[in-house]
Design an enzyme around this catalytic site. Structure first.
Site, PDB file in Angstrom:
ATOM      1  N   GLY A 229       0.784  -1.236   0.000  1.00  0.00           N
ATOM      2  CA  GLY A 229       0.000   0.000   0.000  1.00  0.00           C
ATOM      3  C   GLY A 229       0.811   1.279   0.000  1.00  0.00           C
TER       4      GLY A 229
ATOM      5  N   ASP B 177       0.764   3.921   3.686  1.00  0.00           N
ATOM      6  CA  ASP B 177      -0.464   4.477   3.118  1.00  0.00           C
ATOM      7  C   ASP B 177      -1.389   5.057   4.183  1.00  0.00           C
ATOM      8  OD1 ASP B 177      -1.074   1.964   4.144  1.00  0.00           O
ATOM      9  OD2 ASP B 177      -1.945   1.176   2.299  1.00  0.00           O
TER      10      ASP B 177
ATOM     11  N   ASP C  67      -4.135   2.968  10.787  1.00  0.00           N
ATOM     12  CA  ASP C  67      -5.498   2.630  11.195  1.00  0.00           C
ATOM     13  C   ASP C  67      -5.446   2.268  12.684  1.00  0.00           C
ATOM     14  OD1 ASP C  67      -8.210   1.960  10.952  1.00  0.00           O
ATOM     15  OD2 ASP C  67      -7.796  -0.035  10.183  1.00  0.00           O
TER      16      ASP C  67
ATOM     17  N   LYS D 266      -6.261   7.518  10.328  1.00  0.00           N
ATOM     18  CA  LYS D 266      -7.649   7.275  10.738  1.00  0.00           C
ATOM     19  C   LYS D 266      -7.646   7.177  12.264  1.00  0.00           C
ATOM     20  CE  LYS D 266      -9.919   4.107   7.898  1.00  0.00           C
ATOM     21  NZ  LYS D 266     -10.319   2.686   7.660  1.00  0.00           N
TER      22      LYS D 266
ATOM     23  N   VAL E 222     -11.408   3.387   2.949  1.00  0.00           N
ATOM     24  CA  VAL E 222     -10.952   4.200   1.822  1.00  0.00           C
ATOM     25  C   VAL E 222     -10.043   3.401   0.885  1.00  0.00           C
ATOM     26  CG1 VAL E 222     -11.216   6.456   2.922  1.00  0.00           C
ATOM     27  CG2 VAL E 222      -9.115   5.163   3.295  1.00  0.00           C
TER      28      VAL E 222
ATOM     29  N   ASP F 127      -6.132  -0.622  -0.981  1.00  0.00           N
ATOM     30  CA  ASP F 127      -6.889  -1.582  -1.789  1.00  0.00           C
ATOM     31  C   ASP F 127      -8.124  -2.098  -1.064  1.00  0.00           C
ATOM     32  OD1 ASP F 127      -5.265  -3.150   0.103  1.00  0.00           O
ATOM     33  OD2 ASP F 127      -6.089  -4.871  -0.973  1.00  0.00           O
TER      34      ASP F 127
ATOM     35  N   ARG G  19      -5.795   0.072  -5.950  1.00  0.00           N
ATOM     36  CA  ARG G  19      -4.544   0.697  -5.507  1.00  0.00           C
ATOM     37  C   ARG G  19      -4.088   1.774  -6.491  1.00  0.00           C
ATOM     38  NH1 ARG G  19      -2.346  -2.448  -1.356  1.00  0.00           N
ATOM     39  NH2 ARG G  19      -2.589  -4.698  -1.552  1.00  0.00           N
TER      40      ARG G  19
HETATM   41  P1  IMP Z   1      -3.192  -0.954  10.987  1.00  0.00           P
HETATM   42  O1  IMP Z   1      -2.166  -1.996  11.279  1.00  0.00           O
HETATM   43  O2  IMP Z   1      -4.535  -1.281  11.572  1.00  0.00           O
HETATM   44  O3  IMP Z   1      -2.755   0.450  11.317  1.00  0.00           O
HETATM   45  O4  IMP Z   1      -3.511  -1.029   9.456  1.00  0.00           O
HETATM   46  C1  IMP Z   1      -2.608  -0.685   8.539  1.00  0.00           C
HETATM   47  C2  IMP Z   1      -2.959  -1.310   7.210  1.00  0.00           C
HETATM   48  O5  IMP Z   1      -4.338  -1.673   7.090  1.00  0.00           O
HETATM   49  C3  IMP Z   1      -2.734  -0.296   6.136  1.00  0.00           C
HETATM   50  O6  IMP Z   1      -1.397  -0.314   5.697  1.00  0.00           O
HETATM   51  C4  IMP Z   1      -3.699  -0.726   5.072  1.00  0.00           C
HETATM   52  O7  IMP Z   1      -3.099  -1.693   4.244  1.00  0.00           O
HETATM   53  C5  IMP Z   1      -4.837  -1.365   5.814  1.00  0.00           C
HETATM   54  N1  IMP Z   1      -5.979  -0.449   5.949  1.00  0.00           N
HETATM   55  C6  IMP Z   1      -6.401   0.198   7.047  1.00  0.00           C
HETATM   56  N2  IMP Z   1      -7.483   0.961   6.806  1.00  0.00           N
HETATM   57  C7  IMP Z   1      -7.744   0.811   5.487  1.00  0.00           C
HETATM   58  C8  IMP Z   1      -8.726   1.378   4.604  1.00  0.00           C
HETATM   59  O8  IMP Z   1      -9.607   2.194   4.962  1.00  0.00           O
HETATM   60  N3  IMP Z   1      -8.668   0.985   3.307  1.00  0.00           N
HETATM   61  C9  IMP Z   1      -7.723   0.106   2.824  1.00  0.00           C
HETATM   62  N4  IMP Z   1      -6.785  -0.437   3.617  1.00  0.00           N
HETATM   63  C10 IMP Z   1      -6.793  -0.089   4.940  1.00  0.00           C
HETATM   64 MG    MG Z   2      -0.904  -1.510   3.855  1.00  0.00          MG
END
Ligand code: IMP
Ligand code: MG
Length: 176
Positions: A41, A97, A100, A128, A151, A157, A163
């Protein structure tokens, strides 16, 4: 049926990446950046950002396991591909990217810290904050804060698709 509504236009994305590049270039004067792109991403963002940075940049890539076909994080992070080069003494800037929950970056920064980087900073195109569970994970540089929606675009993706969109869109599901 999947529908995408534009949240951040291509022009706004490009302009913000240009600003981030300027800010980073001034913060890293006299230094070389080891730009660590988080696959898959982070790739479109890392490439656009690298073009806007005027200090020396060396790029490397790593990949953590992703969501699969679901839109909910598993909280379980696996390293799929490691960096090619050592980072000891390097000024590491991670290009991702989106932040989250923060689980991916919590795991990856912990790993990189153990390798003796001079410093490690995070540059995320999107943040986010509503969904963060790893409270200590924050972007040092952030493009845009987004609401708690799913998103896509600019590397993000759904099931490996979208992407390549040059804008950020909100994905929704409608009855066919
Ligand atoms: P985290 O580990 O929860 O912070 O998530 C990170 C990864 O989750 C990002 O690098 C994205 O690949 C994926 N991700 C989180 N939110 C979204 C979204 O809204 N759309 C697409 N991919 C997301
Ligand atoms: Mg990612």
């Amino acid at each position: 049926m999947e529908e995408i509504s534009i949240l951040i236009s291509e022009e706004k994305v490009s302009e913000r990446i240009r600003q981030l590049g300027e800010e980073i270039s001034s913060d890293y004067q006299g230094k070389e950046i080891r730009l660590v792109c988080i696959l898959k991403g982070g790739a479109p963002f890392a490439c656009e950002l690298a073009k806007r940075i005027s200090v020396p940049v060396v790029m490397d890539y790593m990949q953590a396991a992703s969501y699969g076909g679901s839109t909910v994080s598993s909280g379980d992070v696996k390293l799929v591909k490691d960096l090619d080069m050592p980072i000891e003494g390097q000024h590491v800037l991670i290009a991702e990217d989106i932040i989250d929950t923060g689980n991916t970056l919590a795991a990856l920064t912990e790993l990189l810290q153990q390798r003796g980087a001079a410093d490690i900073k995070i540059c995320a195109l999107l943040d986010k904050p509503a969904r963060r569970t790893q409270k200590k994970i924050e972007a040092d540089y952030c493009g845009f804060s987004v609401p708690d929606s799913f998103v896509v675009g600019m590397g993000l993706d759904y099931d490996q698709r979208y992407r390549n969109l040059p804008y950020i869109g909100i994905l929704s599901f409608k009855e066919a």
